[in-house]
Write a protein that holds these residues in place. Structure first.
Motif, PDB file in Angstrom:
ATOM      1  N   VAL A 125       3.441  16.812  -6.595  1.00 44.81           N
ATOM      2  CA  VAL A 125       3.499  18.277  -6.559  1.00 44.81           C
ATOM      3  C   VAL A 125       3.745  18.906  -7.926  1.00 44.81           C
ATOM      4  CG1 VAL A 125       5.976  18.499  -5.996  1.00 44.81           C
ATOM      5  CG2 VAL A 125       4.320  20.203  -5.158  1.00 44.81           C
ATOM      6  N   ASN A 126       4.441  18.226  -8.816  1.00 48.29           N
ATOM      7  CA  ASN A 126       4.696  18.768 -10.155  1.00 48.29           C
ATOM      8  C   ASN A 126       3.691  18.294 -11.198  1.00 48.29           C
ATOM      9  OD1 ASN A 126       6.903  20.349  -9.445  1.00 48.29           O
ATOM     10  ND2 ASN A 126       8.372  18.698  -9.793  1.00 48.29           N
ATOM     11  N   ARG A 127       2.585  17.712 -10.732  1.00 52.22           N
ATOM     12  CA  ARG A 127       1.540  17.193 -11.621  1.00 52.22           C
ATOM     13  C   ARG A 127       2.125  16.260 -12.698  1.00 52.22           C
ATOM     14  NH1 ARG A 127       0.033  22.606 -10.603  1.00 52.22           N
ATOM     15  NH2 ARG A 127      -2.028  22.791  -9.631  1.00 52.22           N
ATOM     16  N   PRO A 128       2.752  15.169 -12.264  1.00 50.52           N
ATOM     17  CA  PRO A 128       3.413  14.272 -13.215  1.00 50.52           C
ATOM     18  C   PRO A 128       2.425  13.493 -14.066  1.00 50.52           C
ATOM     19  CG  PRO A 128       3.379  13.281 -11.048  1.00 50.52           C
ATOM     20  CD  PRO A 128       2.850  14.673 -10.881  1.00 50.52           C
ATOM     21  N   ALA A 129       2.943  12.944 -15.149  1.00 45.58           N
ATOM     22  CA  ALA A 129       2.119  12.112 -16.027  1.00 45.58           C
ATOM     23  C   ALA A 129       1.832  10.756 -15.398  1.00 45.58           C
ATOM     24  CB  ALA A 129       2.830  11.915 -17.373  1.00 45.58           C
ATOM     25  N   VAL A 130       2.767  10.266 -14.585  1.00 42.74           N
ATOM     26  CA  VAL A 130       2.627   8.926 -14.016  1.00 42.74           C
ATOM     27  C   VAL A 130       3.287   8.884 -12.641  1.00 42.74           C
ATOM     28  CG1 VAL A 130       4.734   8.116 -15.170  1.00 42.74           C
ATOM     29  CG2 VAL A 130       3.031   6.445 -14.433  1.00 42.74           C
ATOM     30  N   ILE A 131       2.706   8.092 -11.738  1.00 40.48           N
ATOM     31  CA  ILE A 131       3.309   7.801 -10.443  1.00 40.48           C
ATOM     32  C   ILE A 131       3.807   6.356 -10.463  1.00 40.48           C
ATOM     33  CG2 ILE A 131       2.936   7.530  -7.965  1.00 40.48           C
ATOM     34  CD1 ILE A 131       2.808  10.405  -8.747  1.00 40.48           C
ATOM     35  N   LEU A 132       5.071   6.157 -10.142  1.00 41.42           N
ATOM     36  CA  LEU A 132       5.658   4.832 -10.033  1.00 41.42           C
ATOM     37  C   LEU A 132       5.879   4.530  -8.554  1.00 41.42           C
ATOM     38  CD1 LEU A 132       8.346   5.060 -12.881  1.00 41.42           C
ATOM     39  CD2 LEU A 132       5.964   4.298 -13.041  1.00 41.42           C
ATOM     40  N   ALA A 133       5.369   3.410  -8.096  1.00 40.79           N
ATOM     41  CA  ALA A 133       5.434   3.076  -6.671  1.00 40.79           C
ATOM     42  C   ALA A 133       6.045   1.695  -6.488  1.00 40.79           C
ATOM     43  CB  ALA A 133       4.039   3.130  -6.047  1.00 40.79           C
ATOM     44  N   ASP A 134       7.060   1.611  -5.629  1.00 38.55           N
ATOM     45  CA  ASP A 134       7.743   0.346  -5.369  1.00 38.55           C
ATOM     46  C   ASP A 134       7.429  -0.102  -3.946  1.00 38.55           C
ATOM     47  OD1 ASP A 134       9.351  -1.857  -5.442  1.00 38.55           O
ATOM     48  OD2 ASP A 134      11.233  -0.779  -5.758  1.00 38.55           O
ATOM     49  N   GLU A 135       6.576  -1.106  -3.821  1.00 42.92           N
ATOM     50  CA  GLU A 135       6.120  -1.626  -2.530  1.00 42.92           C
ATOM     51  C   GLU A 135       5.651  -0.484  -1.611  1.00 42.92           C
ATOM     52  OE1 GLU A 135       5.657  -4.630  -1.960  1.00 42.92           O
ATOM     53  OE2 GLU A 135       6.950  -5.796  -3.281  1.00 42.92           O
ATOM     54  N   PRO A 136       4.739   0.375  -2.068  1.00 43.78           N
ATOM     55  CA  PRO A 136       4.396   1.582  -1.310  1.00 43.78           C
ATOM     56  C   PRO A 136       3.745   1.329   0.039  1.00 43.78           C
ATOM     57  CG  PRO A 136       2.810   1.226  -3.070  1.00 43.78           C
ATOM     58  CD  PRO A 136       3.939   0.251  -3.300  1.00 43.78           C
ATOM     59  N   SER A 137       3.088   0.182   0.194  1.00 42.50           N
ATOM     60  CA  SER A 137       2.434  -0.108   1.472  1.00 42.50           C
ATOM     61  C   SER A 137       3.144  -1.209   2.252  1.00 42.50           C
ATOM     62  CB  SER A 137       0.968  -0.500   1.237  1.00 42.50           C
ATOM     63  OG  SER A 137       0.871  -1.618   0.365  1.00 42.50           O
ATOM     64  N   GLY A 138       4.348  -1.560   1.817  1.00 37.54           N
ATOM     65  CA  GLY A 138       5.057  -2.694   2.412  1.00 37.54           C
ATOM     66  C   GLY A 138       5.439  -2.507   3.864  1.00 37.54           C
ATOM     67  N   SER A 139       5.597  -1.236   4.309  1.00 36.72           N
ATOM     68  CA  SER A 139       6.010  -0.992   5.692  1.00 36.72           C
ATOM     69  C   SER A 139       4.854  -0.557   6.586  1.00 36.72           C
ATOM     70  CB  SER A 139       7.096   0.100   5.710  1.00 36.72           C
ATOM     71  OG  SER A 139       6.579   1.325   5.217  1.00 36.72           O
ATOM     72  N   LEU A 140       3.615  -0.632   6.066  1.00 37.77           N
ATOM     73  CA  LEU A 140       2.461  -0.119   6.803  1.00 37.77           C
ATOM     74  C   LEU A 140       1.639  -1.237   7.432  1.00 37.77           C
ATOM     75  CD1 LEU A 140       1.211   2.583   4.261  1.00 37.77           C
ATOM     76  CD2 LEU A 140       2.775   2.880   6.203  1.00 37.77           C
ATOM     77  N   ASP A 141       0.906  -0.886   8.506  1.00 40.13           N
ATOM     78  CA  ASP A 141      -0.013  -1.846   9.105  1.00 40.13           C
ATOM     79  C   ASP A 141      -1.285  -1.943   8.261  1.00 40.13           C
ATOM     80  OD1 ASP A 141      -1.662   0.362   9.732  1.00 40.13           O
ATOM     81  OD2 ASP A 141      -0.845   0.514  11.758  1.00 40.13           O
ATOM     82  N   THR A 142      -2.178  -2.846   8.634  1.00 39.84           N
ATOM     83  CA  THR A 142      -3.351  -3.141   7.813  1.00 39.84           C
ATOM     84  C   THR A 142      -4.220  -1.910   7.568  1.00 39.84           C
ATOM     85  OG1 THR A 142      -3.385  -5.412   8.619  1.00 39.84           O
ATOM     86  CG2 THR A 142      -5.405  -4.587   7.625  1.00 39.84           C
ATOM     87  N   LYS A 143      -4.474  -1.121   8.609  1.00 37.73           N
ATOM     88  CA  LYS A 143      -5.329   0.053   8.480  1.00 37.73           C
ATOM     89  C   LYS A 143      -4.711   1.074   7.541  1.00 37.73           C
ATOM     90  CE  LYS A 143      -7.508   3.751  11.218  1.00 37.73           C
ATOM     91  NZ  LYS A 143      -6.795   4.886  10.586  1.00 37.73           N
ATOM     92  N   ASN A 144      -3.421   1.374   7.725  1.00 40.52           N
ATOM     93  CA  ASN A 144      -2.766   2.364   6.877  1.00 40.52           C
ATOM     94  C   ASN A 144      -2.601   1.874   5.446  1.00 40.52           C
ATOM     95  OD1 ASN A 144      -2.203   4.760   8.489  1.00 40.52           O
ATOM     96  ND2 ASN A 144      -0.995   3.389   9.774  1.00 40.52           N
ATOM     97  N   LYS A 145      -2.426   0.557   5.264  1.00 41.20           N
ATOM     98  CA  LYS A 145      -2.393   0.007   3.911  1.00 41.20           C
ATOM     99  C   LYS A 145      -3.702   0.293   3.187  1.00 41.20           C
ATOM    100  CE  LYS A 145       0.762  -3.939   4.326  1.00 41.20           C
ATOM    101  NZ  LYS A 145       0.913  -5.407   4.175  1.00 41.20           N
ATOM    102  N   ALA A 146      -4.805   0.001   3.851  1.00 42.51           N
ATOM    103  CA  ALA A 146      -6.118   0.196   3.233  1.00 42.51           C
ATOM    104  C   ALA A 146      -6.338   1.662   2.871  1.00 42.51           C
ATOM    105  CB  ALA A 146      -7.219  -0.300   4.164  1.00 42.51           C
ATOM    106  N   GLU A 147      -5.920   2.564   3.761  1.00 44.12           N
ATOM    107  CA  GLU A 147      -6.093   3.994   3.495  1.00 44.12           C
ATOM    108  C   GLU A 147      -5.226   4.446   2.327  1.00 44.12           C
ATOM    109  OE1 GLU A 147      -5.319   5.964   7.182  1.00 44.12           O
ATOM    110  OE2 GLU A 147      -7.314   5.545   7.993  1.00 44.12           O
ATOM    111  N   LEU A 148      -3.995   3.943   2.246  1.00 40.39           N
ATOM    112  CA  LEU A 148      -3.121   4.310   1.132  1.00 40.39           C
ATOM    113  C   LEU A 148      -3.661   3.778  -0.187  1.00 40.39           C
ATOM    114  CD1 LEU A 148      -0.401   5.683   0.365  1.00 40.39           C
ATOM    115  CD2 LEU A 148       0.621   3.393   0.505  1.00 40.39           C
TER     116      LEU A 148
END
Length: 239
Positions: A153-176
């Motif tokens: 939302v603040n148009r950052p320079a970088v996005i840092l993600a820590d295991e962002p798809s770790g809690s998702l099922d296969t379909k939602n992982k692929a979409e993310l």
């Protein structure tokens, strides 16, 4: 975009990072992989200015973050760095659009502008019809996309993600995963992602391997097989 030089970090007698040097270009989607205890999350927290190294240099988007006062560092973190965690960390009492607006309010953005920006991001995420829903009314994949919108939302320079798809099922992982590349392709967004997901690591621009507090390898990943447009975003606005 990000340059770190000889970063070290210890917790008591345990040295977690043993002199890490790394450069990440604007618009790269980079994965950091390695066994548990390798120092991946500690490195990500230091890049995100959530923790301080014992030694070394960190320059993000042209700013030497170690030279900033505590107040200036908090302002820099809010405006220039976005975070996505394994468990979305949405506030349960607020709706999707309100959760997205919170970092903008912290940055001093007016309510009208923050709401406009949040609506654009919800539309980009394919969640325009979920704006008024609270987290307990959203699916796991929807909650994580709201979390990505909040990070943007603040148009950052970088996005840092820590295991962002770790809690998702296969379909939602692929979409993310597709969403990360859509954002990079459309906005030039930079992503640094700590992950144990081999499928995600294989499609990032570069995979950085860590073990025992050291970088053991950094190499281009296999060419991405993801499409250039996501089924989640058929009418993508300029964000």
């Amino acid at each position: 975009m990000i340059t770190i030089n000889n970063i070290t970090k210890s917790f008591g007698s345990l040295q977690v990072l043993k002199g890490i040097s790394l450069h990440i270009d604007k618009g790269e989607v980079v994965s950091i992989v390695g066994p548990s205890g390798a120092g991946k999350t500690t490195l990500l927290q230091i890049i995100g200015t959530l923790d301080k190294p014992d030694g070394g240099e960190i320059v993000i988007d042209g700013t030497d973050v170690r030279s900033l006062s505590s107040k200036k560092l908090s302002e820099f973190r809010n405006k220039r760095i976005g975070f996505v965690f394994q468990f979305h960390q949405l506030l349960p009492e607020f709706t999707a659009i309100e959760n997205i607006m919170i970092p903008a309010f912290i940055a001093g953005v007016s309510k009208g502008e923050a709401k406009k920006r949040a609506k654009e991001l919800l539309d980009f995420m394919g969640l325009a019809d979920r704006a008024g829903h609270k987290p307990n009314e959203l699916s796991g994949g929807e909650k994580q996309r709201v979390a990505v919108a909040r990070a943007l939302v603040n148009r950052p320079a970088v996005i840092l993600a820590d295991e962002p798809s770790g809690s998702l099922d296969t379909k939602n992982k692929a979409e993310l995963h597709q969403l990360f590349f859509d954002l990079r392709d459309k906005t030039g967004q930079t992503f640094v992602i700590v992950t144990h997901d081999e499928n995600l690591a294989k499609i990032t621009d570069r995979t950085i391997s860590m073990n025992d507090g050291l970088l053991t390898d950094t190499q281009p990943s296999q060419p991405s097989q993801l499409s250039q447009s996501s089924p989640l975003t058929p009418n993508t606005p300029t964000i």
